[in-house]
Every structure is written in structure tokens, then in C-alpha cells.
Design a protein around this motif. Structure first.
Motif, PDB file in Angstrom:
ATOM      1  N   VAL A  21       0.869  -1.321   0.084  1.00 42.70           N
ATOM      2  CA  VAL A  21      -0.082   0.059  -0.027  1.00 42.70           C
ATOM      3  C   VAL A  21       0.803   1.158  -0.043  1.00 42.70           C
ATOM      4  N   ASP A  22       1.773   1.288   0.821  1.00 40.72           N
ATOM      5  CA  ASP A  22       2.858   2.455   0.827  1.00 40.72           C
ATOM      6  C   ASP A  22       3.400   2.916  -0.436  1.00 40.72           C
ATOM      7  N   ASP A  23       4.071   1.570  -1.248  1.00 36.31           N
ATOM      8  CA  ASP A  23       4.563   1.656  -2.414  1.00 36.31           C
ATOM      9  C   ASP A  23       3.395   2.355  -3.479  1.00 36.31           C
ATOM     10  N   ALA A  24       2.418   1.551  -3.663  1.00 38.60           N
ATOM     11  CA  ALA A  24       1.428   1.862  -4.356  1.00 38.60           C
ATOM     12  C   ALA A  24       0.862   3.231  -4.223  1.00 38.60           C
ATOM     13  N   ALA A  25       0.415   3.781  -3.143  1.00 45.70           N
ATOM     14  CA  ALA A  25       0.395   5.120  -2.662  1.00 45.70           C
ATOM     15  C   ALA A  25       1.356   5.992  -3.163  1.00 45.70           C
ATOM     16  N   PHE A  26       2.538   5.803  -2.876  1.00 45.42           N
ATOM     17  CA  PHE A  26       3.653   6.668  -3.461  1.00 45.42           C
ATOM     18  C   PHE A  26       3.784   7.010  -5.007  1.00 45.42           C
ATOM     19  N   MET A  27       3.416   5.838  -5.764  1.00 40.91           N
ATOM     20  CA  MET A  27       3.590   5.843  -7.208  1.00 40.91           C
ATOM     21  C   MET A  27       2.278   6.568  -7.502  1.00 40.91           C
ATOM     22  N   CYS A  28       1.127   6.257  -6.812  1.00 41.96           N
ATOM     23  CA  CYS A  28      -0.250   7.041  -7.162  1.00 41.96           C
ATOM     24  C   CYS A  28      -0.060   8.749  -6.956  1.00 41.96           C
ATOM     25  N   THR A  29       0.455   8.884  -5.746  1.00 40.75           N
ATOM     26  CA  THR A  29       0.616  10.476  -5.498  1.00 40.75           C
ATOM     27  C   THR A  29       1.548  10.954  -6.254  1.00 40.75           C
ATOM     28  N   ARG A  30       2.519  10.271  -6.649  1.00 43.23           N
ATOM     29  CA  ARG A  30       3.646  10.979  -7.554  1.00 43.23           C
ATOM     30  C   ARG A  30       2.996  11.418  -9.076  1.00 43.23           C
ATOM     31  N   LYS A  31       2.034  10.626  -9.585  1.00 40.72           N
ATOM     32  CA  LYS A  31       1.433  10.751 -10.801  1.00 40.72           C
ATOM     33  C   LYS A  31       0.290  11.487 -10.539  1.00 40.72           C
ATOM     34  N   TYR A  32      -0.542  11.550  -9.597  1.00 43.33           N
ATOM     35  CA  TYR A  32      -2.145  12.317  -9.636  1.00 43.33           C
ATOM     36  C   TYR A  32      -2.009  13.284  -8.496  1.00 43.33           C
ATOM     37  N   GLY A  33      -1.143  13.401  -7.457  1.00 41.03           N
ATOM     38  CA  GLY A  33      -0.882  14.131  -6.689  1.00 41.03           C
ATOM     39  C   GLY A  33      -2.052  13.692  -5.101  1.00 41.03           C
ATOM     40  N   ASP A  34      -2.606  12.561  -5.448  1.00 40.60           N
ATOM     41  CA  ASP A  34      -3.226  11.925  -4.386  1.00 40.60           C
ATOM     42  C   ASP A  34      -3.475  10.391  -4.409  1.00 40.60           C
ATOM     43  N   ALA A  35      -3.964   9.663  -3.425  1.00 43.18           N
ATOM     44  CA  ALA A  35      -4.179   8.299  -3.546  1.00 43.18           C
ATOM     45  C   ALA A  35      -5.260   7.908  -2.774  1.00 43.18           C
ATOM     46  N   PRO A  36      -6.220   6.958  -3.222  1.00 47.56           N
ATOM     47  CA  PRO A  36      -7.178   6.394  -2.485  1.00 47.56           C
ATOM     48  C   PRO A  36      -7.023   5.768  -1.080  1.00 47.56           C
ATOM     49  N   GLU A  37      -7.725   5.922  -0.068  1.00 49.78           N
ATOM     50  CA  GLU A  37      -7.497   5.218   1.183  1.00 49.78           C
ATOM     51  C   GLU A  37      -7.601   3.781   1.011  1.00 49.78           C
ATOM     52  N   VAL A  38      -6.863   2.851   1.724  1.00 50.09           N
ATOM     53  CA  VAL A  38      -6.979   1.378   1.386  1.00 50.09           C
ATOM     54  C   VAL A  38      -7.525   0.914   3.061  1.00 50.09           C
TER      55      VAL A  38
END
Length: 462
Positions: free
Chosen positions: A288-305
Motif C-alpha cells: 500500500v505504501d509503495d502503490a500510494a507513493f506511485m499514485c501520489t507521484r502521478k496524480y497528487g493523491d491516492a485512495p485510502e485502503v
């Protein structure tokens, strides 16, 4: 909205089952009992390596080297299981190689001697097994239609050929510490040298798509239609080859990685690369930490898990494999959720459920999102190595990327359509599976099945 993990404990009492997996020994170590293993994704016989011609020259090889490789490919590969790897690493099969009672008594008293004898035993098995596995892959690479003509695939074949011949040049039997150290040095070089093969084969698939579109290569079954009408996901021979190649590559990496890890100082709860107390909950948290980092890097935010279910569960597995699988699924879910709802929206959470019961044969992990789902017409395509929605210019940049690791958060494989089929191969390697169900207009559920007992043998093609 900040990304994060919300947990809810649901306690179950898990009864641990045990089922012994017996192995037999050879001159050089412990090997699994050979048997023909038939699996759905290896039923194609188009390129069966047992159809051997010892006088056929392998491109770039002398006749003598070609004959040596063909001779190795006459032998079937020896499938192993998670249990076998663990028991061998613990020294439970030493008595099968060293039958002398005096030696057995010394091994029981001297932990350092036992470790050394385990390494000699494993090295002896690998000295016999690795050339066989590499030879089968060399023959497959040399025979697969169309792909064998791509420069990246040729480079991989040359790499496998070099490694196979290097191993054959080493002593056939490993009986002492010095020989084991020499062997370890050789296989460590091979392990590092082969690190970029995953990306290199992805380049080969990209080159094949380009060649077919440009008309420089024609598929025998689709020669009557234009390149614009080609459904790459329907090129079954190529997909069968890639499935075989990747599942066997995982096997080679596991065997070498386990041996090299056994040579390192011991780590609590680990036997080589296998963690006897793998916690899906902890692995999901890291993913989750790694996926959130990738998502935030691209979109500026990430969904909660949100995680629920058997959060206290542990079982023997290879954590790096599980992390790769879950990272791929979570990354896809986060991207789909953001794309479907739009940036700065109030995203619905991604839900992860870990399921396990007293009599379950599998540990099951479900990843569920509300990211709009997948059209039914595309469901088969998601398992294709040759199908991707990424822009061709992006693909070209990705395959030019020099990636010398199997997988990482910066891996270029994400846009090449490789994530899901490779994840499924990791699941299937130890007898599990990966399935996806989708509701277009709503979301997607992915199910990861992992065997609890670890007694399933590799589905290597025989």
C-alpha cells in the motif's frame, strides 16, 4: 485526502495442518521425485523441448556446444515445492546424501558443519539441475516462431547459452567447501547477469508488435489480414511460449536465490528467501505504501485502503513474490479509482480482505475497487503479454529503460501489459492462482490464491 490504511481485526483460530513432502536423493543432492505435471497453461506442445535433435546448431554456438546443450535438454526438469526448499535448508535431508553414521552424528553436534553440508548438498543439486533448465529454455528460445527473430530475444538466448556453458565447465560433483565456494561465485554472477531478462523479453514483445505492424514479420495464421486488424492477444503460440518462459525463469531465480540466501547469516523466521511466518497483513501494508507513493507521484493523491479479515495470519511463503503481486493489484486499483472519479474527488476506499479458515486449502486475498471496472470484451486481454493500452511512444521509452532488477516501484513494465500476467505466474509457481472479476461501470475484484501447505510442486514444463 491522505492515503492510509485502516484495519479491523476479525479473529479466527487457525489450525495448522502439516503434510510431508518426501524427496529422494541423487549423487549430488536432494531432488524431488520426477513426475509429469500437466497444467492448463502448459498444454501446448508446439515447442516441446523433448523433441531433441542433437545435430541441430543453436545460433551462435559451435556444434560441440550445441550438442552439449541438447544433451542437457534430454533430461526432464525436477520440480520442487516450498516444503522441499524449507526442509532442505533446515538440513532435514542430509542423511540422504551422507549415509555414514559417524558423519550424521558430527552434523547433529556441529551446527557450522551442518550448514556447510547443506550448502554442498544444495550446490550439488543445482550443478545438475540448472544446466538442464537453461538448456530447455535455450531450445524454446531457438524455436519459437517470430519472437526468435527479435534482437532482444536473441540477446536473451545468448545470455542463457553463456550461463549454461559456464555451469557445464564446473566440476560435475561438488563434494567439498572449496568446490562449493567456486560454484557459489559462478551462480552469483549468473543471478546478477540475468536480472534484466524480464525487461529484455518485454522489449522482445514490443519489437514483435512493431515488426508485425510494419509488415516485416507475418504470423502464419493471420497473414490474410492487415496489421491494423491483428488481435495480438489471440496469438496463442506466442503467449504459451511466454508463459513457459516466465514460469521457468521464476523457478531458476528461486533456486539460485534460495541457495545464495542460505549462504548469508541467518535471519529470524527465514530459511533462505522463504519466511516461515509471512504475514499477508504486513506485506499488504508495504505494498500500500509503495502503490500510494506511485499514485501520489502521478496524480497528487491516492485512495485510502481498508484491510479486514485474518490480519493475524502467518504462513510460509516468499514475501518478495507476494509483495510484487499485491503491489501490481493495488497500483492498478488506485490508478483506476483516480481515473474513474477524477482528480480531487472524494475517492471510495480500496478494500483488501484476507481470508483463511481451519479447513481452507488456500489463503485468499481479495483486492476490491470502485474504479469503473473493465469491459467484458477486454477481460481476456488483460492476461496478454502483447496487449497494452499504453501510448506507443511511452512504450518505446519504457523498453529503452535499462532496468536490472526484477521489479521495483520505478519498473518500466507497468505500461507494457506485463503486470497482471507476471503476477499470475508468481501465484501459479507455488500452486496458487490469480483471477479477476469485473463489473463495468462500477469496479473490479481481484482474488489471489496462495496454497497454505506449500506442498505443490513447480508447474515446470516437462
Amino acid at each position: 485526502m491522505a492515503s492510509g490504511v485502516t484495519t479491523r481485526m476479525i479473529s479466527f483460530q487457525a489450525r495448522r495442518h502439516s503434510k510431508l513432502f518426501f524427496s529422494r536423493s541423487s549423487d549430488s543432492g536432494v531432488v524431488g521425485r520426477r513426475r509429469n505435471i500437466q497444467t492448463r497453461f502448459f498444454q501446448s506442445t508446439s515447442f516441446r523441448c523433448l523433441d531433441n535433435d542433437s545435430n541441430t546448431l543453436i545460433e551462435g554456438c559451435s556444434l560441440q556446444d550445441s550438442q552439449a546443450i541438447h544433451k542437457q535438454a534430454l533430461h526432464p526438469q525436477t520440480p520442487i515445492s516450498l516444503q522441499t526448499l524449507m526442509k532442505t535448508g533446515r538440513g532435514e535431508f542430509l542423511h540422504r546424501t551422507w549415509k555414514d553414521e559417524t558423519m550424521q552424528a558430527q552434523v547433529k553436534k556441529n551446527k557450522k558443519l551442518a550448514t556447510r553440508q547443506v550448502l554442498i548438498q544444495v550446490a550439488g543439486f543445482l550443478r545438475r539441475e540448472l544446466p538442464i533448465r537453461l538448456a530447455h529454455r535455450i531450445q524454446d528460445l531457438d524455436r519459437v516462431p517470430m519472437m526468435k527473430e527479435q534482437s532482444s530475444v536473441k540477446a536473451v538466448r545468448e545470455l542463457y547459452t553463456k550461463s549454461c556453458l559456464e555451469l557445464l565447465a564446473l566440476p560435475e560433483k561438488i563434494t567439498n567447501k572449496e568446490q562449493e565456494q567456486e560454484f557459489a561465485k559462478a551462480v552469483e554472477h549468473i543471478y546478477e547477469r540475468h536480472a534484466g531478462v524480464l525487461v529484455q523479453m518485454a522489449r522482445g514483445a514490443f519489437e514483435l508488435r512493431q515488426a508485425i505492424r510494419e509488415g516485416t514479420v507475418k504470423h502464419p495464421k493471420i497473414s490474410n489480414i492487415t496489421s491494423q486488424q491483428i488481435d495480438f492477444e489471440k496469438m496463442e503460440d506466442t503467449h504459451d511460449f511466454l508463459d513457459r518462459f516466465y514460469i521457468c525463469r521464476i523457478g531458476i531465480r528461486v533456486l539460485i536465490g534460495q541457495y545464495l540466501a542460505l549462504r548469508q547469516p541467518p535471519v529470524d523466521n527465514y530459511i533462505g528467501i522463504i519466511c516461515s511466518q509471512t504475514s499477508p497483513y504486513e506485506v499488504v501494508k508495504r505494498a500500500v505504501d509503495d502503490a500510494a507513493f506511485m499514485c501520489t507521484r502521478k496524480y497528487g493523491d491516492a485512495p485510502e485502503v481498508i484491510m479486514t479479515g485474518r490480519l493475524d495470519l502467518t504462513f510460509p511463503y516468499v514475501p518478495t513474490h507476494l509483495h510484487y503481486i499485491l503491489l501490481e493489484l493495488l497500483k492498478n486499483s488506485m490508478r483506476a479509482t483516480v481515473d474513474w472519479h477524477g482528480i480531487d474527488a472524494d475517492y471510495p476506499p480500496i478494500k483488501v480482505i484476507i481470508a483463511d479458515g481451519d479447513d481452507n486449502e488456500d489463503v485468499v486475498i481479495k483486492v476490491s475497487d470502485e474504479g469503473g471496472g473493465i469491459p467484458r470484451s477486454n477481460m481476456k486481454k488483460i492476461w496478454s503479454y502483447l496487449f497494452t493500452t499504453a501510448d506507443p511512444t511511452i512504450q518505446e521509452g519504457m523498453v529503452a529503460f535499462n532496468e536490472n532488477v526484477d521489479h521495483a516501484i520505478d519498473s518500466p513494465l507497468a505500461g507494457l501489459g506485463y503486470g497482471l500476467p507476471i503476477s499470475r505466474s508468481y501465484c501459479r509457481y507455488f500452486g496458487g492462482d490469480l483471477s479477476v472479476m469485473s463489473m463495468e461501470g462500477h469496479g473490479t475484484d481481484a482474488f489471489v490464491y496462495l496454497t497454505r501447505l506449500g506442498n505443490r510442486r513447480e508447474p515446470v514444463p516437462i
